[in-house]
Design a protein around this motif. Structure first.
Motif, short mmCIF file in Angstrom:
data_model
loop_
_atom_site.label_atom_id
_atom_site.label_comp_id
_atom_site.label_asym_id
_atom_site.label_seq_id
_atom_site.Cartn_x
_atom_site.Cartn_y
_atom_site.Cartn_z
N TRP A 168 0.86 -1.18 0.00
CA TRP A 168 0.00 0.00 0.00
C TRP A 168 0.90 1.24 0.00
O TRP A 168 1.89 1.29 0.74
N PHE A 169 0.51 2.19 -0.82
CA PHE A 169 1.18 3.48 -0.88
C PHE A 169 0.11 4.55 -0.71
O PHE A 169 -1.09 4.28 -0.83
N ARG A 170 0.55 5.76 -0.47
CA ARG A 170 -0.40 6.87 -0.40
C ARG A 170 0.24 8.14 -0.95
O ARG A 170 1.46 8.27 -0.94
N GLN A 171 -0.62 9.02 -1.40
CA GLN A 171 -0.14 10.29 -1.92
C GLN A 171 -1.07 11.40 -1.46
O GLN A 171 -2.25 11.40 -1.80
N ALA A 172 -0.51 12.29 -0.68
CA ALA A 172 -1.26 13.44 -0.20
C ALA A 172 -1.12 14.58 -1.21
O ALA A 172 -0.17 14.61 -2.00
N PRO A 173 -2.06 15.51 -1.19
CA PRO A 173 -2.00 16.64 -2.14
C PRO A 173 -0.68 17.40 -2.03
O PRO A 173 -0.25 17.75 -0.93
N GLY A 174 -0.04 17.60 -3.16
CA GLY A 174 1.20 18.35 -3.18
C GLY A 174 2.42 17.60 -2.69
O GLY A 174 3.50 18.18 -2.57
N LYS A 175 2.24 16.32 -2.40
CA LYS A 175 3.37 15.54 -1.90
C LYS A 175 3.66 14.35 -2.81
O LYS A 175 2.82 13.95 -3.62
N GLU A 176 4.83 13.78 -2.65
CA GLU A 176 5.18 12.61 -3.42
C GLU A 176 4.50 11.37 -2.84
O GLU A 176 4.13 11.34 -1.67
N ARG A 177 4.39 10.38 -3.69
CA ARG A 177 3.84 9.11 -3.23
C ARG A 177 4.72 8.53 -2.13
O ARG A 177 5.95 8.56 -2.22
N GLU A 178 4.08 7.94 -1.13
CA GLU A 178 4.77 7.48 0.06
C GLU A 178 4.45 6.02 0.33
O GLU A 178 3.29 5.60 0.26
N PHE A 179 5.47 5.25 0.65
CA PHE A 179 5.28 3.85 1.02
C PHE A 179 4.57 3.77 2.36
O PHE A 179 4.88 4.51 3.29
#
Length: 123
Positions: free
Chosen positions: A36-47
């Motif tokens: 699972w990864f996530r991406q917040a607005p204005g940020k890079e995708r995060e593990f």
């Protein structure tokens, strides 16, 4: 070829819980590590987390102790139970499948991706 479809996102209050699901097509689901990864607005995708084929898990420090990954190979589905949610958990969450063995936390190590599901946490 593996197709992944996430569901279960939505709005939760801080301190609350959500459970995400990721349904996979194909008969070789059990041969993939899932992440699972996530991406917040204005940020890079995060593990966020990875579960290997044998069930071993690896969590990002930011979610350790709060999030739990699980998989049901009979249902070709991986889950992400998210507890004690924080406003900073707000993001689009993606599941991904990897044919590589080992602990991989970079997106390039994953072969297939879902379309994402939005998680919003209100303070």
């Amino acid at each position: 070829q593996v197709q992944l479809v996430e569901s279960g996102g939505g709005l939760a209050q801080a301190g609350g819980s959500l459970r995400l699901s990721c349904a996979a097509s194909g008969r070789t689901f059990s041969s993939y590590a899932m992440g699972w990864f996530r991406q917040a607005p204005g940020k890079e995708r995060e593990f966020v987390v990875r579960m290997g084929r044998s069930g071993t898990t690896y969590y990002a420090d930011s979610v350790k102790g709060r999030f739990t990954i699980s998989r049901d190979n009979a249902k070709n589905t991986v889950y992400l139970q998210m507890n004690s949610l924080k406003p900073e958990d707000k993001a689009v969450y993606y599941c991904a499948a990897s044919s590589r063995v080992g602990v991989y936390t970079t997106g390039s190590s994953y072969d297939y991706w879902g379309q994402g599901t939005q998680v919003t946490v209100s303070s």
